[in-house]
Write an enzyme that holds these catalytic residues in place. Structure first.
Site, short mmCIF file in Angstrom:
data_model
loop_
_atom_site.label_atom_id
_atom_site.label_comp_id
_atom_site.label_asym_id
_atom_site.label_seq_id
_atom_site.Cartn_x
_atom_site.Cartn_y
_atom_site.Cartn_z
CG ASN A 155 -1.87 1.13 1.04
OD1 ASN A 155 -1.59 2.13 0.48
ND2 ASN A 155 -2.47 1.15 2.46
CE LYS A 202 -0.65 2.42 6.63
NZ LYS A 202 -2.06 2.60 6.71
NE ARG A 251 -6.08 1.86 -0.29
CZ ARG A 251 -5.92 3.14 0.39
NH1 ARG A 251 -5.13 3.40 0.97
NH2 ARG A 251 -6.94 4.05 0.32
CG HIS A 310 -12.20 4.35 3.11
ND1 HIS A 310 -12.99 5.17 3.83
CD2 HIS A 310 -11.08 4.32 3.30
CE1 HIS A 310 -12.09 6.04 4.29
NE2 HIS A 310 -11.17 5.49 4.24
CG HIS A 348 -13.05 2.74 6.78
ND1 HIS A 348 -12.34 1.55 6.82
CD2 HIS A 348 -12.31 4.01 7.42
CE1 HIS A 348 -11.05 1.95 6.92
NE2 HIS A 348 -10.95 3.34 7.30
CG ASN A 388 -6.18 10.08 10.43
OD1 ASN A 388 -6.87 10.71 11.09
ND2 ASN A 388 -4.87 9.26 10.57
N GLY A 389 -9.54 9.00 7.45
CA GLY A 389 -10.41 9.16 6.25
C GLY A 389 -11.66 8.38 6.91
NE ARG A 394 -9.16 13.72 2.43
CZ ARG A 394 -8.97 12.15 2.74
NH1 ARG A 394 -9.88 11.54 3.09
NH2 ARG A 394 -7.97 11.83 2.14
CG ASP A 406 -5.21 11.27 17.56
OD1 ASP A 406 -6.13 10.84 18.34
OD2 ASP A 406 -4.27 10.56 17.37
CG MET A 407 -12.39 10.38 18.07
SD MET A 407 -13.33 11.88 18.22
CE MET A 407 -14.41 11.75 16.49
CB ILE A 463 -12.88 6.49 15.06
CG1 ILE A 463 -11.71 7.66 15.06
CG2 ILE A 463 -14.01 7.31 16.08
CD1 ILE A 463 -12.02 8.90 14.44
CG ASN A 506 -9.10 1.14 18.86
OD1 ASN A 506 -9.27 -0.02 19.10
ND2 ASN A 506 -8.87 1.41 17.65
CD GLU A 546 -8.70 -0.66 3.98
OE1 GLU A 546 -8.21 -0.35 4.92
OE2 GLU A 546 -8.70 -0.18 2.99
P1 ADP Z 1 -6.15 5.57 9.17
O1 ADP Z 1 -7.45 5.94 8.12
O2 ADP Z 1 -4.84 6.64 8.82
O3 ADP Z 1 -5.74 4.33 8.63
P2 ADP Z 1 -7.04 4.69 11.62
O4 ADP Z 1 -7.95 3.73 10.99
O5 ADP Z 1 -5.90 3.91 12.42
O6 ADP Z 1 -6.38 5.67 10.65
O7 ADP Z 1 -7.57 5.63 12.43
C1 ADP Z 1 -7.30 6.59 13.26
C2 ADP Z 1 -8.12 7.58 14.34
O8 ADP Z 1 -8.61 6.59 15.10
C3 ADP Z 1 -7.52 8.46 14.91
O9 ADP Z 1 -8.28 9.57 15.02
C4 ADP Z 1 -7.40 8.11 16.30
O10 ADP Z 1 -7.57 8.82 17.56
C5 ADP Z 1 -8.43 7.21 16.24
N1 ADP Z 1 -8.51 6.17 17.48
C6 ADP Z 1 -7.61 5.09 17.62
N2 ADP Z 1 -7.88 4.70 19.11
C7 ADP Z 1 -8.81 5.17 19.70
C8 ADP Z 1 -9.70 5.14 20.77
N3 ADP Z 1 -9.14 4.32 21.60
N4 ADP Z 1 -10.44 6.11 21.13
C9 ADP Z 1 -10.85 7.29 20.19
N5 ADP Z 1 -10.12 7.07 18.95
C10 ADP Z 1 -9.12 6.15 18.79
#
Ligand code: ADP
Length: 415
Positions: free
Chosen positions: A7, A14, A99, A189, A217, A220-221, A250, A292-293, A342, A345, A396
């Site tokens: 990727n 990656k 990818r 996605h 999904h 980040n995106g 975004r 970052d959430m 997000i 988790n 993926e």
């Molecule tokens: P990408 O789209 O770059 O692959 P990810 O799928 O890893 O990214 O998602 C990254 C997001 O997930 C970030 O906003 C991060 O803060 C959030 N995130 C990861 N763990 C947690 C958690 N325990 N609580 C809230 N948000 C989380």
């Protein structure tokens, strides 16, 4: 077969090595043998490598380009230091799955890469100027370093959405713009939404045609997909990944008139505004703090930061709005499924998105929801909930590896 899954992003690579084959797919017994991430590929790169069952290796190394990065991965793979099961030389890599972000209208499924396919991916560069060139660099480098005898397969982010009807994919702008320039919604996605739908089908023990769900999904995106009879019928990302949900950086949906207005008011060029909408908006733009959430949730809890709360609330509001729209579009669905960093988790974000959906029959089970984090997969709604909710960690890479095997062996995929 051992499949190298690549990727390649604009400044990152990656990879995973996955052992899979038709019988392993049938038994759901494919195995990841190694994985890694190379960041800041042009410059002093940060490299993380890991063979399954071994400790992570981290190092920094100057890399000039994607070719250097893939060369570095291949050197590590065959070095005694890596200790990857069943891999002793490059001959133990049997195929490569890439990818590829944009397949345009041409690619509706994964394909074996040849010169004609490369040309067509090149043709799609104008549709994905940030992504397709990096994907192509990965393809060319793998071809050069592994030799033309190792088959390579392209798996497109857009392909799963190729089943969208014209009512979903056309913008209501003059039709000749679609005819002349293929301006339409493509969605992204796709491999993730396809994987989530596939796992849902397995969990429920149902046929593909019986899958009627909404997949979210949220990483980040972020994107949502409406899946009817196992096929994507609508998705929130559009001509580019900018449309739809609020994401890390975004902004998602907005009135296009803002571009002219911001240009006049702020003296910015259209290109600068485009960068702002892609890189400085979303959670980062609203909060002024971070994309970052997890950090936003901490800020909200510890410091009651008003704009952190606002960013989270707008994020959840937009997701809820799409769920409502897609439920109407699908004339009802059986479940909504969460994935991405997000979605996989954050129980609190899932709860905040689902708040207010009780009237349509969605009832989250608090303790199941709280427990479903860190890669766990399962249902998070109550037994009585009419609309079910699930967490399904996405994968993926696994689908890319499986598509690669099926394409190389010329076996049509059932999913
Ligand atoms: P990408 O789209 O770059 O692959 P990810 O799928 O890893 O990214 O998602 C990254 C997001 O997930 C970030 O906003 C991060 O803060 C959030 N995130 C990861 N763990 C947690 C958690 N325990 N609580 C809230 N948000 C989380």
């Amino acid at each position: 077969m051992n499949i190298l899954v690549l990727n390649c992003g604009s400044s990152s690579v990656k990879f995973q090595i996955i052992e899979t084959d038709l019988d392993l797919i049938e038994k759901n017994a494919d195995r990841r043998l190694a994985s890694g991430l190379l960041e800041r590929v042009i410059g002093q790169a940060l490299i993380t490598l890991q063979a399954e069952g071994q400790a992570k290796v981290r190092r920094a190394e100057p890399l000039r380009d994607h070719r250097d990065a893939i060369d570095c991965v291949l050197r590590w793979i065959i070095s005694p230091e890596s200790k990857i099961n069943n891999i002793n030389s490059l001959a133990d890599i049997h195929a490569v799955g890439h990818r590829v972000v944009h397949g345009g209208e041409k690619f509706t499924k994964s394909v074996l890469i040849d010169d004609a396919v490369i040309e067509q991916i090149e043709d799609n560069i104008e549709l994905a100027p940030l992504h397709n060139p990096a994907n192509l660099k990965g393809i060319m480098a793998a071809r050069e370093l592994l030799g033309p005898g190792v088959p390579q397969v392209a798996v497109f982010d857009t392909a799963f959405h190729s089943t969208m009807p014209d009512t979903s994919y056309l913008y209501a702008i003059p039709y000749q713009l679609y005819r002349r320039h293929r301006i339409r919604r493509y969605g992204f996605h796709g491999t993730s939404h396809r994987y989530i739908a596939y796992r849902y089908r397995q969990l429920k023990g149902i046929k593909r045609e019986e899958v009627n769900i909404i997949t979210l999904h949220l990483g980040n995106g972020c994107s949502v997909c409406a899946i009817k009879n196992g096929q994507s019928v609508d998705t929130s990302m559009g001509f580019t990944p900018l449309e739809g949900l609020v994401m890390g950086t975004r902004g998602g949906d907005m009135d296009p008139s803002l571009i002219e207005f911001i240009r006049n008011k702020e003296g910015m060029s259209v290109r600068e505004i485009d960068t702002m909408l892609n890189k400085q908006s979303g959670l980062l733009g609203i909060s002024g703090l971070t994309n970052d959430m997890r950090e936003l949730l901490d800020e909200e809890a510890e410091n009651q930061d008003r704009r952190a709360s606002l960013a989270i609330n707008i994020f959840c509001h937009r997701a809820r709005k799409y769920i409502g729209a897609y439920l109407a579009e699908l004339a009802g669905a059986d479940a909504i499924c969460f994935a991405g960093g997000i979605g996989e988790n954050s129980a609190i974000i899932r709860e905040r998105i689902c708040t207010g959906l009780a009237w349509m029959g969605l009832e989250l089970d608090k303790s199941r929801n709280t427990a479903m984090v860190g890669g766990k997969e399962g249902e998070i709604s109550t037994a009585n909930s009419r609309l079910k909710a699930f967490v399904i960690p996405t994968n993926e890479e696994l689908l890319i590896a499986r598509d690669t095997v099926r394409t190389v062996k010329n076996v049509p995929r059932r999913w």
